[in-house]
Design a protein around this motif. Structure first.
Motif, short mmCIF file in Angstrom:
data_model
loop_
_atom_site.label_atom_id
_atom_site.label_comp_id
_atom_site.label_asym_id
_atom_site.label_seq_id
_atom_site.Cartn_x
_atom_site.Cartn_y
_atom_site.Cartn_z
N HIS A 36 0.88 -1.18 -0.13
CA HIS A 36 0.10 0.14 0.01
C HIS A 36 0.84 1.33 -0.09
O HIS A 36 1.94 1.20 0.56
CB HIS A 36 -0.86 0.02 1.25
CG HIS A 36 -1.67 -1.21 1.59
ND1 HIS A 36 -2.93 -1.40 0.87
CD2 HIS A 36 -1.36 -2.36 2.39
CE1 HIS A 36 -3.48 -2.38 1.15
NE2 HIS A 36 -2.73 -3.28 1.89
N ARG A 37 0.57 2.24 -0.63
CA ARG A 37 1.23 3.55 -0.74
C ARG A 37 0.30 4.58 -0.32
O ARG A 37 -1.04 4.41 -0.21
CB ARG A 37 1.71 3.86 -2.10
CG ARG A 37 2.53 2.97 -2.99
CD ARG A 37 3.80 2.91 -2.18
NE ARG A 37 4.40 4.09 -2.06
CZ ARG A 37 5.44 4.91 -3.18
NH1 ARG A 37 5.71 3.91 -4.11
NH2 ARG A 37 5.98 5.91 -3.00
N PRO A 38 0.89 5.73 0.22
CA PRO A 38 -0.15 6.78 0.70
C PRO A 38 -1.08 7.61 -0.23
O PRO A 38 -1.93 7.92 0.22
CB PRO A 38 1.01 7.99 1.08
CG PRO A 38 2.33 7.21 1.28
CD PRO A 38 2.39 6.14 0.34
N ASP A 39 -0.77 7.44 -1.59
CA ASP A 39 -1.85 7.97 -2.56
C ASP A 39 -2.80 6.93 -2.92
O ASP A 39 -3.47 6.81 -3.75
CB ASP A 39 -1.00 8.21 -3.99
CG ASP A 39 -0.37 7.01 -4.53
OD1 ASP A 39 -0.61 5.99 -3.87
OD2 ASP A 39 0.03 6.97 -5.51
N SER A 40 -3.04 5.98 -2.13
CA SER A 40 -4.02 5.02 -1.96
C SER A 40 -4.04 3.93 -3.24
O SER A 40 -4.91 2.94 -3.58
CB SER A 40 -5.60 5.49 -2.04
OG SER A 40 -5.80 6.17 -0.95
N THR A 41 -2.86 3.88 -3.84
CA THR A 41 -2.65 2.68 -4.67
C THR A 41 -1.97 1.43 -4.01
O THR A 41 -1.55 1.59 -3.01
CB THR A 41 -1.60 3.26 -6.17
OG1 THR A 41 -0.25 3.43 -5.04
CG2 THR A 41 -2.06 4.31 -6.96
N SER A 42 -2.23 0.40 -4.63
CA SER A 42 -1.49 -0.67 -4.13
C SER A 42 -1.04 -1.62 -5.25
O SER A 42 -1.32 -1.35 -6.40
CB SER A 42 -2.49 -1.47 -3.20
OG SER A 42 -3.65 -2.15 -4.18
N GLU A 106 1.15 -7.89 4.06
CA GLU A 106 0.74 -6.53 3.89
C GLU A 106 1.94 -5.72 4.18
O GLU A 106 2.49 -5.93 5.24
CB GLU A 106 -0.53 -6.00 4.34
CG GLU A 106 -1.67 -6.52 3.89
CD GLU A 106 -3.05 -5.85 4.49
OE1 GLU A 106 -3.58 -4.80 3.77
OE2 GLU A 106 -3.23 -6.30 5.68
N TRP A 108 2.83 -1.12 4.43
CA TRP A 108 2.34 0.36 4.09
C TRP A 108 3.51 0.95 4.14
O TRP A 108 4.62 0.67 4.98
CB TRP A 108 1.57 0.70 5.09
CG TRP A 108 0.04 -0.12 5.33
CD1 TRP A 108 -1.07 0.45 4.75
CD2 TRP A 108 -0.39 -1.23 6.07
NE1 TRP A 108 -2.08 -0.25 4.75
CE2 TRP A 108 -1.58 -1.51 5.65
CE3 TRP A 108 0.43 -2.20 6.44
CZ2 TRP A 108 -2.27 -2.38 5.92
CZ3 TRP A 108 -0.33 -3.52 7.06
CH2 TRP A 108 -1.73 -3.43 6.66
#
Length: 129
Positions: A36-42, A106, A108
């Motif tokens: 997961h990335r902070p820009d809501s992409t995964s 997972e 982040w």
């Protein structure tokens, strides 16, 4: 599990940096791994491993200084400072890893360029104008 989880993440990072390849990291990730990335992409396991492998070439001589490696239950948090050689850019990274069944399920990741850190301390001021 906490000590084993911390050791697994520490070992994976060390092997990644030493070998310059994702081969040691791949078996530690579950088949359903999600990054997961902070820009809501995964990204999936395969997508993330490909991205890490691609980044290793230009970052081959990167120095990683681990500031904190903490574990609580099924989560491991890694806070590090990373520098490129010869005065290259410097970043601070926080990775949060969730372990499930002995594998990383997972992750982040938050990355902040050190040169931009002061501006990020007052990010709300732009909204007030």
């Amino acid at each position: 599990m906490t000590t084993d989880s911390k050791s697994m993440i520490q070992r994976a990072l060390a092997e990644l940096l030493e070998t310059g390849g994702v081969e040691a990291l791949e078996p530690l990730l579950s088949d359903g791994f999600v990054h997961h990335r902070p820009d809501s992409t995964s990204s999936t396991k395969a997508e993330w491993l490909a991205a890490v492998q691609a980044a290793l070439v230009p970052l081959a001589d990167m120095q990683v200084e681990v500031h904190h490696l903490l574990a609580d239950g099924d989560h491991v948090v890694l806070h590090s400072r990373r520098r490129l050689p010869d005065g290259g850019p410097e970043i601070v990274v926080v990775d949060i890893w969730r372990i499930d069944g002995g594998l990383v399920a997972e992750c982040w990741e938050i990355i902040e360029p050190v040169a931009q850190a002061a501006a990020h301390l007052v990010w709300w001021e732009a909204a007030e104008r």
